[in-house]
Motif scaffolding. Sequence first.
Motif, PDB file in Angstrom:
ATOM      1  N   ARG A  69       0.840  -1.187   0.000  1.00  0.00           N
ATOM      2  CA  ARG A  69       0.000   0.000   0.000  1.00  0.00           C
ATOM      3  C   ARG A  69       0.879   1.242   0.000  1.00  0.00           C
TER       4      ARG A  69
ATOM      5  N   ASN B 184      -7.285 -12.634   5.495  1.00  0.00           N
ATOM      6  CA  ASN B 184      -7.062 -11.236   5.839  1.00  0.00           C
ATOM      7  C   ASN B 184      -6.508 -11.164   7.247  1.00  0.00           C
TER       8      ASN B 184
ATOM      9  N   LEU C  74      -5.848  -8.615   9.958  1.00  0.00           N
ATOM     10  CA  LEU C  74      -6.159  -7.249  10.349  1.00  0.00           C
ATOM     11  C   LEU C  74      -5.343  -6.928  11.600  1.00  0.00           C
TER      12      LEU C  74
ATOM     13  N   SER D 171       0.467  -1.752   4.838  1.00  0.00           N
ATOM     14  CA  SER D 171      -0.462  -2.764   4.318  1.00  0.00           C
ATOM     15  C   SER D 171       0.090  -3.378   3.042  1.00  0.00           C
TER      16      SER D 171
ATOM     17  N   THR E  10       0.016  -7.236   0.391  1.00  0.00           N
ATOM     18  CA  THR E  10      -0.593  -8.520   0.036  1.00  0.00           C
ATOM     19  C   THR E  10       0.457  -9.438  -0.562  1.00  0.00           C
TER      20      THR E  10
ATOM     21  N   SER F 189      -3.604 -11.069   2.767  1.00  0.00           N
ATOM     22  CA  SER F 189      -3.546  -9.610   2.800  1.00  0.00           C
ATOM     23  C   SER F 189      -3.350  -9.144   4.241  1.00  0.00           C
TER      24      SER F 189
ATOM     25  N   VAL G 299      -3.434  -5.804   6.661  1.00  0.00           N
ATOM     26  CA  VAL G 299      -3.895  -4.422   6.737  1.00  0.00           C
ATOM     27  C   VAL G 299      -3.523  -3.864   8.096  1.00  0.00           C
TER      28      VAL G 299
ATOM     29  N   ARG H 107      -5.356   2.595   8.428  1.00  0.00           N
ATOM     30  CA  ARG H 107      -6.008   3.008   7.192  1.00  0.00           C
ATOM     31  C   ARG H 107      -5.659   4.463   6.901  1.00  0.00           C
TER      32      ARG H 107
ATOM     33  N   VAL I 157      -9.358   0.004   1.691  1.00  0.00           N
ATOM     34  CA  VAL I 157      -8.002  -0.544   1.645  1.00  0.00           C
ATOM     35  C   VAL I 157      -8.065  -2.063   1.493  1.00  0.00           C
ATOM     36  N   LEU I 158      -9.100  -2.693   2.049  1.00  0.00           N
ATOM     37  CA  LEU I 158      -9.200  -4.157   1.956  1.00  0.00           C
ATOM     38  C   LEU I 158      -9.628  -4.617   0.566  1.00  0.00           C
TER      39      LEU I 158
ATOM     40  N   GLU J  23      -6.446  -4.476  -1.429  1.00  0.00           N
ATOM     41  CA  GLU J  23      -5.514  -5.573  -1.149  1.00  0.00           C
ATOM     42  C   GLU J  23      -6.058  -6.904  -1.657  1.00  0.00           C
TER      43      GLU J  23
END
Length: 443
Positions: free
Chosen positions: A15, A191, A193, A208, A210, A229, A231, A234, A249-250, A253
Amino acid sequence: MDQTHGTARPRIRIRRPRRGSAFATAAVLTVAVVAPAAAPRPEPPASPELAPAPSARPAFGSLAPCALASGPGLQMAEGIPTGRGYSRSTGTVHALNLMIDFPDVRGQGTARQRFEEFFPQTSRWFAQSSYGRLDYRPEMPIAHWLRMPRPFRAYGIKRGSPFDPGYRKLVADIAKTADPKVDFRRYDLVNVLVTPNAGPPAAHAVLSVTYADNQHAPTADGVPLANVSFVYSRQDDGSGSLRRTGFRVLPHENGHVFGLPDLYTHGGGDKAGHWDVMSEDWGPGNDLLAWHKWKLGWLGPRQIACAARSGVFVHTLSPLNRTEGTKLLFVPVSPSTGYAIEARATGGNDEAICKPGVLISWVDTGVDSGGGPVTIVDSTPHGRGCTRERNVHPGLSDAAYAPGETFDTAANGIRIRVRVTGRDAAGDYGVEITRRASAGARG
């Protein structure tokens, strides 16, 4: 960052910060700054290549000349179809969500609150964008923060970190810690988080990332954690919309998990602007380009038209935010390049559009992720745009062509004219494409 199929280097997508971007390959990190300037018209290819013959991709039928394959040696590109190894992007997809923290960085709030920052918004976004062809089902089998056995600083994670050794250790620790309560065989993607207080705020350094098609990742329950991914924090654009739009953002990714490359470059959103979530995903909502929807399997063959031969082609384009109608016209000019034509208007996932109309983009499947594989053709190349939204690339915000406007170009001995003939009461756009051979070439 990326991997090549069959190697031990995972495909990585990093990211980018709010006013910049990060793109790296294993050990190389390049930092970019978003420049608020209009994207130039794409240069035609240097060598004279002809559009591929209709029989080159028989599986696509009449669309075969427009289903451009990815170039050799690329890590993640725009070619159709997407290669194997990624998560499927149609049907029911089960997404495992793990909220993790560390002994030295305890989770902020509850794990459920972290989960709810992204869901059900992400599932709704995919349902809207895919016209219901992707049933994205997030699952949270562990209801608390999953504490890692090592401090966050022990993994050495920073912007541009390669998979080895830090992320390999982190993924292995996640698998070991979660294994008693998770059957990883049940899920199509993962994911992670991370508690947002791990690392710096996204406005300063975006962590962030992937790892897609990573068949050499650590395994859990006998399957490699190949599409994961991560994250962190944000990106807050300061507009007060973070709680409403920050979840995107998700989808960005996860776009990599489905095989989509980054569209931002060293100049940030200078190539594709805010027209695709794989370019800019902060601020007001945006959808995916029609080419990406075809690549993901979200458009049916009757929603795509291929102008691969000389002639005049007349079509009606329905805006992407509506389910029905023709969504993509494509004009191939070489085996790896061509013009994608679509209609965009405010609605659905598209809320940032200040000039609706017909959007034209140059697609190059021979360009790698982060190198500018898609360039929006700006109808007002010397304009300043029509948006005042924070951190939305302004120069391309008014790129769409309005009724009465025409785009003319020549590439590979082919002359192409795209004329927007009108807009009807339903909001559909009439488009006329003229394709002619020139300089003795076959068009």
